[in-house]
Scaffold this active site. Sequence first.
Site, PDB file in Angstrom:
ATOM      1  CG  ASP A 103      -2.395   0.232   0.901  1.00  0.00           C
ATOM      2  OD1 ASP A 103      -2.377   1.192   0.390  1.00  0.00           O
ATOM      3  OD2 ASP A 103      -3.024  -0.281   1.576  1.00  0.00           O
ATOM      4  CG  ASP A 205      -4.812   5.425   0.969  1.00  0.00           C
ATOM      5  OD1 ASP A 205      -5.841   4.343   1.240  1.00  0.00           O
ATOM      6  OD2 ASP A 205      -4.841   6.593   1.637  1.00  0.00           O
ATOM      7  CD  GLU A 268      -8.923   4.029  -1.528  1.00  0.00           C
ATOM      8  OE1 GLU A 268      -9.804   3.530  -0.753  1.00  0.00           O
ATOM      9  OE2 GLU A 268      -8.174   4.863  -1.113  1.00  0.00           O
ATOM     10  CG  HIS A 329      -8.994  -1.856   4.251  1.00  0.00           C
ATOM     11  ND1 HIS A 329      -8.827  -2.012   3.034  1.00  0.00           N
ATOM     12  CD2 HIS A 329      -8.553  -0.786   4.834  1.00  0.00           C
ATOM     13  CE1 HIS A 329      -8.444  -0.797   2.841  1.00  0.00           C
ATOM     14  NE2 HIS A 329      -8.292  -0.149   4.021  1.00  0.00           N
ATOM     15  CG  ASP A 330     -11.845   1.296   3.714  1.00  0.00           C
ATOM     16  OD1 ASP A 330     -11.174   1.397   4.619  1.00  0.00           O
ATOM     17  OD2 ASP A 330     -10.898   1.624   2.477  1.00  0.00           O
TER      18      ASP A 330
HETATM   19  C1  GLC Z   1      -8.388   4.682   2.083  1.00  0.00           C
HETATM   20  C2  GLC Z   1      -8.129   3.522   2.896  1.00  0.00           C
HETATM   21  C3  GLC Z   1      -8.746   3.700   4.073  1.00  0.00           C
HETATM   22  C4  GLC Z   1      -8.048   4.905   4.802  1.00  0.00           C
HETATM   23  C5  GLC Z   1      -8.179   6.091   3.884  1.00  0.00           C
HETATM   24  C6  GLC Z   1      -7.113   7.310   4.480  1.00  0.00           C
HETATM   25  O1  GLC Z   1      -9.694   4.673   1.550  1.00  0.00           O
HETATM   26  O2  GLC Z   1      -8.541   2.328   2.291  1.00  0.00           O
HETATM   27  O3  GLC Z   1      -8.833   2.729   4.946  1.00  0.00           O
HETATM   28  O4  GLC Z   1      -8.757   5.107   5.933  1.00  0.00           O
HETATM   29  O5  GLC Z   1      -7.910   5.738   2.615  1.00  0.00           O
HETATM   30  O6  GLC Z   1      -5.971   6.639   4.022  1.00  0.00           O
END
Ligand code: GLC
Length: 536
Positions: A103, A205, A268, A329-330
Amino acid sequence: MQNALADHAWWQHGVVYQIYPRSFQDGNGDGIGDLSGIIRRLDHLVALGVDAVWLSPIYPSPMADFGYDVADHCAIDPTFGTLEDFDRLIDAVHGRGLRLILDYVPNHTSDRHPWFVASRASRRSEQRDWYVWHDPAPDGGPPNNWLSEFGGPAWSLDAATSQYYYHAYLPEQPDLNWRHPAVRDAMLDVLRFWFRRGVDGFRVDAIHHLIEDEELRDNPPNPDWRPGMSPAKRVLRTHTMDQPEVHEAIMAMRRVADEFGDRVMIGEAYLPIDRLMAYYGSDLSGFHLPFNFHLIATPWQPAAIAALIDAYEAALPNGGWPNWVLGNHDRSRLASRLGPDQVRIAAMLLLTLRGTPTIYQGEEIGMSDVPIPPEQVQDPWERNVPGLGLGRDPVRTPMQWDGSAHAGFSPVSPWLPVAQDHAVVNVASQAADPRSVLALYQALLRLRRTRPALSIGSYQPIAADTAVLAYARRYGDEHLLVALNFGGTTATLRQVRPGRLLLSTELDRSGQVIRDRLELRPNEGCILEIGGPGLP
Ligand code: GLC
Ligand code: CA
């Protein structure tokens, strides 16, 4: 087969598996997952049949957002291990023929990162502009109306220097200023550091947040906001998300990846399809795989999903490789979001669509969201904005390995509670059951590996009953048909050309010859090979 796949990159025909390291396997007995734990469980991934492992952040972090607040990009948090452990992990991963994806969190750092510590020390600090600082509004309040994803304003006042800094997420996650060349250089060097250590790619991310409007214009109110929705959605992110300048930054990241060859960059970005396509970059100079999250929000019914697939396929840029995500994980787990009856349909869909699939840990055994009592809540989002169901702890509970006290995850009580169903829903018991959800994932992944039509073949929708989603996947002479019954009653697919059943989600009728009609049981999905030995 080998030849067919040879024209494609590993990340095109491969399958990605996401590990949330805190919750995969505790190796040192402190109740938190770690790298030595992951090493111990790699054979599970081999048995499952995935190709690449993506790890959520493992870098030193105060854990305000459980690792997404990075305090040092080029080291390992002691909770997870050491750089030596990391080198052991990467060797172990590669030794099993798997790839390792890390990540990369470019949008923000921890407020304890030395860069931010220096930046906030004084207005004249050499690193002041590494973050996004602004004077207060005339009334002393934040410079504009921008909101934090995790609740409250996106600006926090630094009393000592009397300026506000911007954070798309927590105040402990100040946004880096990607307009500053030194920030770019430093952050691109982070990629090089890990590529040199052998990492095969990155999941980048929150890329849509990377750059904000330079003029700091207020975001317009969101006419669709209703009580019960995330307070961050009270305004549209018109000036804080998906800004044109982000693409240059992505291209710069991609050029670094290309310096090393054969690596993958995954982005992402939660964006509508048309906006998402820009993340492939002009002439595909951006992400190899801008994550496609659209299956998560689309109503779980055949017509809606067929329309989504068509829209996505039609929008892809020339040569752009598709990908599909059902959870992470979200986001709520499949068994909870779709109901346990549809878990197998979801698996067959994800692993037979055209494009690279990503599986979130635990989905291969059909784990459910775990309700977290208020006093055990860990996620800062739930703490800041309680009771709206925004918290992500329920999907981050420990992996369920066996039926023992802490599910085989740890010898001690873990950082988040283990699901109560772990005595039944676990890897050990499902590995012993030839018709388990795990057995289905294994069978699907085996089939994907031996049937190029499933990984690199074409996709063609097939008209069917309202409860059924059907499509063909073809590669050369290989012609497969996928039919998924989303309903709780039997359904029939008519005018099927003669073929043989390769796999049912119930794992009980492969080899059956099908002529003309394919009868699907409630919630059953099938993969059929059309034609073949002895059939017209
Ligand atoms: C992304 C991650 C999430 C995190 C956010 C801030 O959306 O998947 O888990 O809290 O970014 O880094
Ligand atoms: Ca541990």
